[in-house]
Design an enzyme around this catalytic site. Structure first.
Site, PDB file in Angstrom:
ATOM      1  N   SER A   1      87.388   6.946  28.843  1.00 33.84           N
ATOM      2  CA  SER A   1      87.574   5.986  29.922  1.00 33.84           C
ATOM      3  C   SER A   1      87.028   6.515  31.242  1.00 33.84           C
ATOM      4  CB  SER A   1      89.065   5.679  30.091  1.00 33.84           C
ATOM      5  OG  SER A   1      89.312   4.912  31.255  1.00 33.84           O
TER       6      SER A   1
ATOM      7  N   TYR B   1      84.395   1.204  33.886  1.00 33.97           N
ATOM      8  CA  TYR B   1      84.954   0.200  34.786  1.00 33.97           C
ATOM      9  C   TYR B   1      83.911   0.028  35.884  1.00 33.97           C
ATOM     10  CZ  TYR B   1      89.573   0.182  32.645  1.00 33.97           C
ATOM     11  OH  TYR B   1      90.606   0.023  31.767  1.00 33.97           O
TER      12      TYR B   1
ATOM     13  N   THR C   1      83.888  -2.551  30.251  1.00 31.55           N
ATOM     14  CA  THR C   1      85.075  -3.406  30.225  1.00 31.55           C
ATOM     15  C   THR C   1      84.921  -4.528  31.240  1.00 31.55           C
ATOM     16  OG1 THR C   1      86.502  -1.606  29.499  1.00 31.55           O
ATOM     17  CG2 THR C   1      87.565  -3.468  30.583  1.00 31.55           C
TER      18      THR C   1
ATOM     19  N   LYS D   1      83.145  -5.181  26.465  1.00 30.33           N
ATOM     20  CA  LYS D   1      84.514  -5.198  25.953  1.00 30.33           C
ATOM     21  C   LYS D   1      85.346  -6.244  26.691  1.00 30.33           C
ATOM     22  CE  LYS D   1      88.282  -1.915  25.007  1.00 30.33           C
ATOM     23  NZ  LYS D   1      89.405  -2.569  25.707  1.00 30.33           N
TER      24      LYS D   1
ATOM     25  N   HIS E   1      92.459  -6.595  25.878  1.00 33.91           N
ATOM     26  CA  HIS E   1      92.983  -5.390  26.536  1.00 33.91           C
ATOM     27  C   HIS E   1      94.388  -5.079  26.035  1.00 33.91           C
ATOM     28  CE1 HIS E   1      91.497  -2.906  30.032  1.00 33.91           C
ATOM     29  NE2 HIS E   1      92.674  -2.347  29.827  1.00 33.91           N
TER      30      HIS E   1
END
Length: 437
Positions: free
Chosen positions: A128, A152, A178, A260, A284
């Site tokens: 992440s 992100y 994402t 995603k 999510h």
């Protein structure tokens, strides 16, 4: 040679000859409750919590549980091979560890422990952006093992560009973007504890170590950490992004790009039109939109729309090997596993993560075999039926309910109750009965 994942059960039984039993449950659905008992309410709530009243997380589980596997008999499943190719990369099984940030709240070894566990089992680890450990350090922990980077998508283009350059240099082979978190959702378990790790500088390691991020600060991070945190908060997400912005990512990343958070087939088509390589059908884990469609209910339509153009992956609700089987049958090429491995990390560090991976894949291996399949490639929609009626709704005043006929539009029971489904198409027995009338 293919790995024999199911042999893990015999390893457990043989260890039992000396009195040894697994340190963690082999029923992975028990891990959340065990983690609740051992860890603090803030960290556990952050991982286990969902948007709103948790309805989407419950729907994710119900959508998988509503599908039932129809085993087939007398098929040769003596030799099995769970390996697949995903995004041009050979994998030993249709599984990757999903990107989960701020893992230091669960265990001091954080992302490095999870990454080492994934590497030991040959499973891709998706790091992440919001990790507690810089991406280079995680890459070093993994050696040459398969790793992907989750983005992100920040407001600051230079920070995003820097992240992509760093990830490429550190050997991350795929980019997972994402889309479903342009804003944080209303999450009561976090709100009730006033618990947001980022405000304490947790989950910011990739940002605080980034030269483009540091260039936007008046003072070094260590001299004014609060200013660094606020700079992070101001750029973390961007609700103004639109489909044309994907061109920037394509220009700055020469490997596979996976989007995603896709739940609508039209969004999947837009992803394909934009030159993306894959999508993750995901809500999510129920953490963003309360009342959202269950991810497993969205999966078949997305797979039908773009399965011939994109790699379709799946997450949200996976807890068991049979869940993985069902996701494959509904059209996924592979699944991403999230919360269960994080619970394993919190309970037993790297060993806990390896335990979760091995349990899940042993159960998948056995489920495939006992359902008549020697590998993922032969699993399809015909291997499932769907329970579609609630006993109370169908039976009225508590009388026994009849069997339900399959209905594609049904959403099943809110309380998890369901009935077996029978096809309304005549079978051989029906034809024989008709001929005797």
């Amino acid at each position: 040679m293919a790995k024999h994942w199911a042999d893990f059960q015999y390893e457990i039984y043989l260890n039992g000859m000396t009195g040894a039993v697994p340190r963690l449950p082999t029923d992975l659905t028990r891990l959340e409750e065990l983690t609740e008992q051992r860890l603090g309410p803030g960290p556990v709530g952050y991982v286990a919590g969902s948007a709103g009243d948790g309805s989407t997380a419950r729907a994710n589980r119900a959508a998988l549980e509503r599908r039932r596997i129809v085993p087939r008999m007398l098929r040769d499943v003596h030799e099995r091979d769970l390996s697949v190719e995903v995004l041009g990369r050979p994998l030993p099984a249709p599984l990757a560890l999903a990107p989960v940030g701020v893992l230091s709240i669960m265990h001091p070894d954080a992302e490095s422990a999870a990454a080492r566990a994934a590497a030991a089992q040959g499973v891709p680890y998706i790091l992440s952006s919001a990790s507690s450990t810089p991406m280079e350090q995680v890459a070093e922990a993994m050696g040459d093992a398969e790793r992907w980077f989750q983005l992100y998508w920040a407001k600051d283009r230079e920070v995003t560009r820097s992240f992509l350059n760093r990830a490429k240099a550190a050997g991350y082979t795929a980019l997972v973007v994402t889309l479903d978190t342009p804003l944080l959702a209303w999450r009561p378990r976090d709100l009730d504890q006033a618990y947001l790790p980022f405000l304490h500088g947790v989950g910011t390691a990739n940002y605080f170590s980034d030269p483009a991020f540091q260039a936007g600060l008046a003072k070094p991070v260590h001299e004014d950490p609060n200013a660094a945190v606020m700079h992070f908060v101001g750029m973390f997400a961007d609700p103004g992004k639109t489909w044309p912005d994907l061109a920037f990512l394509r220009e700055n990343w020469d490997g596979p790009i996976v989007l995603k958070g896709v739940l609508h087939p039209d969004d999947a088509r837009l992803a394909a039109d934009a030159g993306m390589d894959g999508v993750v059908v995901s809500n999510h884990g129920g953490r963003q939109v309360a009342g959202s469609v269950a991810a497993a209910d969205a999966l078949p339509r997305v797979a039908e729309a773009v399965g011939d153009r994109l790699t379709v992956l799946f997450d949200s609700g996976i807890r068991t090997g049979d869940d993985v089987f069902k996701a494959l049958a509904l059209g996924a090429r592979a699944v991403l596993l999230g919360r269960p491995y994080v619970y394993g990390l919190g309970l037993d560090g790297r060993s806990g993560v390896e335990h979760v991976i091995r349990c899940l894949l042993a159960e998948l291996d056995l489920t495939l075999a006992l359902s008549g399949h020697s590998g993922p490639a032969t699993v399809g929609a015909a291997d499932l039926v769907e329970d579609t009626a609630c006993p109370r709704a169908a039976a009225g005043r508590g009388e026994p309910a009849p069997y339900a006929v399959r209905s594609e539009s049904s959403t099943g029971c809110a309380d998890g109750a369901s009935l077996p489904v029978i096809d309304n198409e005549p079978g051989p027995a029906d034809a024989a009965a008709v001929s005797q009338r």
